[in-house]
Enzyme design. Structure first.
Site, short mmCIF file in Angstrom:
data_model
loop_
_atom_site.label_atom_id
_atom_site.label_comp_id
_atom_site.label_asym_id
_atom_site.label_seq_id
_atom_site.Cartn_x
_atom_site.Cartn_y
_atom_site.Cartn_z
N HIS A 12 -2.28 -2.25 10.47
CA HIS A 12 -1.37 -2.73 10.51
C HIS A 12 0.20 -3.07 10.93
O HIS A 12 0.30 -1.90 11.52
CB HIS A 12 -0.87 -3.37 9.24
CG HIS A 12 -1.88 -3.27 8.70
ND1 HIS A 12 -2.54 -4.78 7.71
CD2 HIS A 12 -3.19 -3.15 7.59
CE1 HIS A 12 -3.37 -4.83 6.87
NE2 HIS A 12 -3.92 -3.53 6.99
N GLU A 42 0.80 -1.10 0.01
CA GLU A 42 -0.51 0.22 0.20
C GLU A 42 0.78 1.43 0.05
O GLU A 42 0.33 1.98 0.81
CB GLU A 42 -0.82 0.03 1.40
CG GLU A 42 -2.51 -0.92 0.54
CD GLU A 42 -3.06 -0.63 1.63
OE1 GLU A 42 -3.64 0.00 2.83
OE2 GLU A 42 -4.46 -1.45 1.95
#
Length: 662
Positions: free
Chosen positions: A646, A369
């Site tokens: 995350h 990402e």
């Protein structure tokens, strides 16, 4: 295979692309800022709650018409730019390979000389993280913001964490491994360029390690591959800047007082131990970002964690922690290794922990990402302080090579301390929904990590991927896993220059890292859990389909709690995740029809320890037959607390070659 150092094959196309993007960018930026102003994060909501004058609401009322007027005015230019930009993507290369230009700090070639496949082998450390570097307006839907600043800070934290000193603690008591980091912080005093191991003698039993690679810039000098060895045992080849601490079991797991030996670089224990608080000690030269007291996420901070402000005795006198810090030429952050979770699972063959830092001497890093191109440049610049080789801006745009139009790249980024020999990228053609707008795929890399005395190259294979994210798309993810295996097999065949009879290369490891967007405990992910990938590759956290090891925790954080005081710093998040109740409050758990989607404050009994969707897999298939690969350490990392939703993960693999040369 030629590595692409620029996105286009010639300068004319590069200039034309820059011109077209210059026409598009104002419209893109204005649209991004306009949407971002209406999507506040929980952090901003809390700040606005303390604003009695509603200043932010007034700013929105004033700026919205301005943004709209400028956006409309920029649309014609953006349309012209798009008409130029889109066809250019057919000539665009699938990635950009960047090598550190400053040759005085380049050490990739030096690393290759450290391992000759002799002795007891060598360990390699791999890290993986989803960093959520989307355009700011889209990142806010994950409750994170300020993408450009976050990119710089993420890079800074990673390279600072990876450049810590290596400290090996040998304990002769198998029942007590509770070592306070502050109690041995005074032992770390590496002298510039001196890689001689420093040892405290007392006994030997169990090992944990942290490593350091120079000052806070993270740059490794070529002299840092020292050959002098100290202590009772010989470290593995290639270990550098190692401080070895040997402890007997008479002091209840705490180090005794130390007397520095300035002649041979060793410190010897003497006298009774001073009681010390269990906590994290942090010492460094310069701050790298503003943090609250007690945040050890960055190694560049003037202050230590409050729990580490203890006194230690050196020589005949008593000095406080700040005095010890002034004696360190290279100031480093010392972290207490998590012992509580280790003691619960003593049958495990490798160490595992929740760590406040990225592993020392991190060799390879796979990120997902990294979608925003400006953020990718900032992140790359920071990582280049530690990693010499970086592959970024991976993916395709427009309609090139994929079925649907791609607005953003794959978001994959790879960084390495070792030279990259080959690289290849493939785009998943079956993306659905919003995922189809990104060129999600797989990046395959071949790296050289050493050579044998017979001049055979020692290589490794690393794959980085990001699968379909939408819940319920199990068949899509399984198809992507099938493609991943097929592409990897093709990549290994196409890049291999060896034959069975006359091997020119010896394969040391084959690792897959990435965000697979399914966990091993959810009932909705049973199809992925039983995929054939897990018959060829091993997951260190997994017992079998539907069952993780007891110490494994989820890697997906509840976005709503990212800025809570309990978890907004690496130290705090580490402490919360070490408790079951803390994990229930701040991790996303496997979905269930019997529970609501909100995880905050839940006390009910839940399966597993959270959704673990970030994986690190390795295989023993296709490697050199006489070598053995095993996990040495696995970590869940909290150093990026407040910067992403995350948890990064890291794995250290030991490649054992035996005593004789292959």
């Amino acid at each position: 295979m030629v590595l692409y150092t620029s996105p286009f094959p010639n300068s004319f196309l590069s200039v034309l692309h820059s011109f077209s993007w210059g026409l598009i960018f104002p419209c893109y930026w204005l649209a991004d800022r306009l949407v971002a102003s209406f999507v506040p994060t929980t952090y901003e909501k809390r700040q606005r709650a303390d604003d009695p004058c509603y200043f932010h609401a007034l700013c929105i009322i004033i700026t919205t018409p301005i943004y709209l007027a400028l956006l409309v005015a920029s649309l014609p230019f953006a349309l012209i730019g798009f008409l130029l930009w889109s066809p250019l993507q057919s000539a665009r290369r699938p990635y950009i390979y960047s090598r550190l230009k400053d040759k005085t700090h380049a050490n990739g070639a030096t690393l290759l000389t450290e391992w000759k496949a002799a002795g007891n082998g060598k360990s390699f450390c791999f890290g993986s993280a989803n960093v959520c570097l989307l355009p700011d307006s889209l990142a806010r839907f994950n409750n994170v913001f300020n993408t450009q600043a976050r990119a710089k800070e993420i890079g800074r934290r990673i390279r600072n964490g990876a450049s810590r000193p290596q400290i090996k603690i040998y304990i002769d008591s198998p029942t007590n491994t509770s070592i306070s980091a502050a109690s041995f912080s005074s032992l770390v005093s590496p002298q510039g360029g001196d890689s001689t191991n420093r040892t405290v003698n007392a006994g030997i039993k169990r090992t944990t390690s942290m490593e350091y690679k120079g000052d806070n810039s993270g740059l490794n000098n070529s002299e840092d591959g020292g050959e002098d060895k100290a202590g009772a045992g010989e470290p593995n080849e290639g270990e550098e800047n190692t401080c070895i601490v040997r402890i007997n079991g008479e002091d209840n797991g705490h180090l005794s007082d130390t007397e520095p030996d300035t002649v041979n670089g060793q410190a010897h224990t003497s006298g009774p131990a001073e009681p010390s608080l269990e906590g994290d000690a942090e010492v460094s030269k310069t701050p790298n970002h503003r943090q609250k007291e007690g945040d050890s996420g960055s190694l560049d901070s003037y202050s230590a964690s409050r729990e580490s402000l203890v006194k230690v005795r050196v020589g005949d006198g008593t000095v406080d922690q700040s005095t010890v810090n002034n004696k360190l030429l290279y100031k480093a952050s010392i972290m207490k290794k998590t012992s509580v979770r280790k003691k619960k699972h003593t049958d495990e063959t490798f160490d595992h922990e929740i760590s406040a830092f990225f592993p020392a001497n991190l060799d390879f890093l796979c990120l997902q990402e990294v979608f925003d191109k400006r953020a990718a440049e900032k992140l790359k610049d920071q990582l280049h302080h530690y990693f010499e080789y970086i592959v970024y801006d991976v993916g395709v745009y427009s309609c090139h090579a994929c079925c649907s139009f791609k607005f953003v790249n794959s978001g994959l980024l790879f960084a390495s301390r070792y030279p990259v020999m080959d690289a290849a990228y493939h785009c998943y053609p079956n993306g659905r929904g919003t995922d189809s707008l990104a060129s999600k795929g797989a990046l395959f890399l071949k790296v050289q990590v050493g050579s044998t005395p017979q001049d055979q190259r020692i290589v490794g294979y690393i794959s980085c991927t990001h699968l379909q994210a939408i819940a319920g798309d199990t068949t899509v993810r399984c198809e992507q896993l099938d493609m991943l295996q097929d592409w990897l097999s093709e990549f290994r065949k196409s890049t291999s220059s060896s034959s069975t009879a006359n091997p020119e290369e010896l394969v040391a490891f084959d690792v897959i890292c990435g965000d697979l967007n399914f966990d091993n405990c959810s009932s909705d992910d049973k199809l992925e859990q039983q995929h054939s990938l897990f018959t060829h590759y091993k997951d260190p956290c997994r017992i079998g389909p539907g069952e993780d090891k007891p110490w494994a925790i989820g890697t997906l954080l509840d976005p709503e709690g990212l800025y809570d005081e309990e978890v907004c710093t690496p130290d705090n998040l580490q402490k919360v995740l070490e408790s079951e109740e803390g994990r229930k409050g701040y991790l996303v758990y496997p979905t269930s029809k019997n529970h609501s989607s909100s995880q905050k404050g839940r006390k009910a009994s839940l399966k597993g320890n959270g959704r673990r969707i970030d994986y690190m897999l390795y295989t023993e298939e296709g490697l050199y037959l006489e070598w053995k690969v095993e996990v040495e350490e696995f970590s869940f990392i909290t150093q990026l607390a407040g910067l992403t939703d995350h948890l990064p993960v890291a794995m250290r693999l030991m490649v054992s070659t035996g005593e004789d040369d292959p």
